[in-house]
Design a protein around this motif. Structure first.
Motif, PDB file in Angstrom:
ATOM      1  N   LEU A  44      25.126 -15.948   0.366  1.00  0.00           N
ATOM      2  CA  LEU A  44      25.272 -14.561  -0.072  1.00  0.00           C
ATOM      3  C   LEU A  44      26.635 -14.001   0.330  1.00  0.00           C
ATOM      4  CD1 LEU A  44      24.337 -11.829  -1.169  1.00  0.00           C
ATOM      5  CD2 LEU A  44      23.197 -11.452   1.037  1.00  0.00           C
ATOM      6  N   ILE A  45      26.978 -14.167   1.586  1.00  0.00           N
ATOM      7  CA  ILE A  45      28.263 -13.656   2.076  1.00  0.00           C
ATOM      8  C   ILE A  45      29.418 -14.337   1.348  1.00  0.00           C
ATOM      9  CG2 ILE A  45      29.762 -13.485   4.111  1.00  0.00           C
ATOM     10  CD1 ILE A  45      27.054 -13.455   5.768  1.00  0.00           C
ATOM     11  N   ASP A  46      29.336 -15.647   1.203  1.00  0.00           N
ATOM     12  CA  ASP A  46      30.386 -16.390   0.501  1.00  0.00           C
ATOM     13  C   ASP A  46      30.502 -15.934  -0.961  1.00  0.00           C
ATOM     14  OD1 ASP A  46      32.413 -18.482   0.624  1.00  0.00           O
ATOM     15  OD2 ASP A  46      31.111 -19.543  -0.798  1.00  0.00           O
ATOM     16  N   HIS A  47      29.374 -15.644  -1.581  1.00  0.00           N
ATOM     17  CA  HIS A  47      29.396 -15.147  -2.966  1.00  0.00           C
ATOM     18  C   HIS A  47      30.235 -13.865  -3.053  1.00  0.00           C
ATOM     19  CE1 HIS A  47      27.941 -14.208  -7.014  1.00  0.00           C
ATOM     20  NE2 HIS A  47      27.795 -12.962  -6.568  1.00  0.00           N
ATOM     21  N   LEU A  48      30.059 -12.975  -2.091  1.00  0.00           N
ATOM     22  CA  LEU A  48      30.826 -11.729  -2.106  1.00  0.00           C
ATOM     23  C   LEU A  48      32.319 -11.988  -1.874  1.00  0.00           C
ATOM     24  CD1 LEU A  48      28.370  -9.405  -0.170  1.00  0.00           C
ATOM     25  CD2 LEU A  48      28.763  -9.516  -2.637  1.00  0.00           C
ATOM     26  N   PHE A  49      32.631 -12.959  -1.026  1.00  0.00           N
ATOM     27  CA  PHE A  49      34.042 -13.300  -0.818  1.00  0.00           C
ATOM     28  C   PHE A  49      34.639 -13.914  -2.078  1.00  0.00           C
ATOM     29  CE2 PHE A  49      33.095 -14.056   3.961  1.00  0.00           C
ATOM     30  CZ  PHE A  49      33.253 -12.705   4.222  1.00  0.00           C
ATOM     31  N   GLN A  50      33.883 -14.767  -2.739  1.00  0.00           N
ATOM     32  CA  GLN A  50      34.380 -15.464  -3.941  1.00  0.00           C
ATOM     33  C   GLN A  50      34.332 -14.591  -5.196  1.00  0.00           C
ATOM     34  OE1 GLN A  50      35.831 -18.452  -3.595  1.00  0.00           O
ATOM     35  NE2 GLN A  50      35.351 -18.255  -1.426  1.00  0.00           N
ATOM     36  N   ARG A  51      33.414 -13.633  -5.242  1.00  0.00           N
ATOM     37  CA  ARG A  51      33.224 -12.786  -6.425  1.00  0.00           C
ATOM     38  C   ARG A  51      33.263 -11.311  -6.033  1.00  0.00           C
ATOM     39  NH1 ARG A  51      30.152 -14.379 -10.777  1.00  0.00           N
ATOM     40  NH2 ARG A  51      31.015 -12.434 -11.559  1.00  0.00           N
ATOM     41  N   PRO A  52      34.423 -10.800  -5.656  1.00  0.00           N
ATOM     42  CA  PRO A  52      34.497  -9.406  -5.204  1.00  0.00           C
ATOM     43  C   PRO A  52      34.139  -8.390  -6.290  1.00  0.00           C
ATOM     44  CG  PRO A  52      36.689 -10.359  -5.420  1.00  0.00           C
ATOM     45  CD  PRO A  52      35.711 -11.474  -5.609  1.00  0.00           C
ATOM     46  N   ASP A  53      34.018  -8.845  -7.535  1.00  0.00           N
ATOM     47  CA  ASP A  53      33.576  -7.934  -8.588  1.00  0.00           C
ATOM     48  C   ASP A  53      32.077  -7.634  -8.467  1.00  0.00           C
ATOM     49  OD1 ASP A  53      33.300 -10.720  -9.283  1.00  0.00           O
ATOM     50  OD2 ASP A  53      32.698 -10.099 -11.294  1.00  0.00           O
ATOM     51  N   THR A  54      31.340  -8.410  -7.661  1.00  0.00           N
ATOM     52  CA  THR A  54      29.906  -8.181  -7.494  1.00  0.00           C
ATOM     53  C   THR A  54      29.574  -7.360  -6.256  1.00  0.00           C
ATOM     54  OG1 THR A  54      29.554 -10.245  -6.276  1.00  0.00           O
ATOM     55  CG2 THR A  54      29.315 -10.340  -8.675  1.00  0.00           C
ATOM     56  N   GLY A  55      30.482  -7.339  -5.286  1.00  0.00           N
ATOM     57  CA  GLY A  55      30.228  -6.570  -4.082  1.00  0.00           C
ATOM     58  C   GLY A  55      31.252  -6.850  -3.003  1.00  0.00           C
ATOM     59  N   VAL A  56      31.152  -6.077  -1.937  1.00  0.00           N
ATOM     60  CA  VAL A  56      32.100  -6.188  -0.839  1.00  0.00           C
ATOM     61  C   VAL A  56      31.389  -5.804   0.454  1.00  0.00           C
ATOM     62  CG1 VAL A  56      32.978  -3.823  -1.144  1.00  0.00           C
ATOM     63  CG2 VAL A  56      34.427  -5.539  -0.087  1.00  0.00           C
ATOM     64  N   GLN A  57      31.825  -6.392   1.555  1.00  0.00           N
ATOM     65  CA  GLN A  57      31.282  -6.032   2.859  1.00  0.00           C
ATOM     66  C   GLN A  57      32.391  -5.525   3.761  1.00  0.00           C
ATOM     67  OE1 GLN A  57      29.018  -9.773   3.747  1.00  0.00           O
ATOM     68  NE2 GLN A  57      27.341  -8.327   4.070  1.00  0.00           N
ATOM     69  N   PHE A  58      32.012  -4.611   4.639  1.00  0.00           N
ATOM     70  CA  PHE A  58      32.903  -4.105   5.664  1.00  0.00           C
ATOM     71  C   PHE A  58      32.289  -4.453   7.012  1.00  0.00           C
ATOM     72  CE2 PHE A  58      33.544  -1.545   1.926  1.00  0.00           C
ATOM     73  CZ  PHE A  58      34.918  -1.571   1.799  1.00  0.00           C
ATOM     74  N   ILE A  59      33.131  -4.689   7.980  1.00  0.00           N
ATOM     75  CA  ILE A  59      32.654  -5.055   9.310  1.00  0.00           C
ATOM     76  C   ILE A  59      33.261  -4.108  10.343  1.00  0.00           C
ATOM     77  CG2 ILE A  59      34.465  -6.803   9.677  1.00  0.00           C
ATOM     78  CD1 ILE A  59      32.194  -8.477  11.091  1.00  0.00           C
ATOM     79  N   ALA A  60      32.448  -3.753  11.323  1.00  0.00           N
ATOM     80  CA  ALA A  60      32.896  -2.904  12.426  1.00  0.00           C
ATOM     81  C   ALA A  60      32.968  -3.769  13.678  1.00  0.00           C
ATOM     82  CB  ALA A  60      31.915  -1.761  12.645  1.00  0.00           C
ATOM     83  N   THR A  61      34.082  -3.677  14.375  1.00  0.00           N
ATOM     84  CA  THR A  61      34.215  -4.379  15.646  1.00  0.00           C
ATOM     85  C   THR A  61      34.547  -3.374  16.739  1.00  0.00           C
ATOM     86  OG1 THR A  61      36.551  -4.881  15.259  1.00  0.00           O
ATOM     87  CG2 THR A  61      34.950  -6.552  14.579  1.00  0.00           C
TER      88      THR A  61
END
Length: 157
Positions: free
Chosen positions: A43-60
């Motif tokens: 799932l995460i890799d799909h978002l990295f490979q297909r940014p037209d489908t979604g994106v994630q943000f991370i808080a550190t």
């Protein structure tokens, strides 16, 4: 010690941190069955490979992953424009109360404005009062009087 909080778009180097956060979100917070690590990775890799489908943000916080948000993209026929769904917004228990949720929400909303999405929508559980308080504070409008949300499960694991 100074606390440094960073919110940014996730990238491939964040894979393991996202898997850990998403497991905590799914299993500990929502009490759902633990998904296979391969499923989360895909799932995460799909978002990295297909940014037209979604994106994630991370808080550190001091370089430790403490939260994430996920936007998925679709279209609104009535608006005749693309819309974004804020599907996930999660902050670890120990990092709550530091406005990290607000920052994740804000960066997600800003992304939708910068990329010209007609709207950003989301939902939360009736008993998640903490999230409801955040969403009202951020300017969210409850649309329950306008729409009824339905779901039909296909029980595919």
């Amino acid at each position: 010690m100074t606390t440094t909080i960073t919110i940014r778009q996730a990238n491939a180097a964040d894979m393991e941190a996202l898997i850990s956060l998403m497991n905590e979100y799914i299993v500990d917070f929502y009490k759902r069955p633990q998904p296979a690590k391969k499923q989360l990775r895909n799932l995460i890799d799909h978002l990295f490979q297909r940014p037209d489908t979604g994106v994630q943000f991370i808080a550190t916080q001091n370089d430790e992953a403490v939260g994430f948000s996920t936007l998925y993209f679709t279209f609104s026929t009535t608006r005749v424009k693309p819309v974004a769904i804020l599907n996930d917004l999660y902050v670890t228990e120990k990092a709550r109360g530091q406005k990290i949720g607000e920052k994740l929400f804000s960066i997600s909303h800003q992304y939708t404005k910068e990329h010209q999405y007609a709207a950003m929508s989301w939902e939360t559980a009736y008993d998640n009062i903490r999230a409801q308080t955040l969403y009202r504070k951020m300017g969210g409008n409850v649309t329950n009087g306008e729409w009824i949300h339905y779901d039909i499960s296909n029980d595919i694991l």
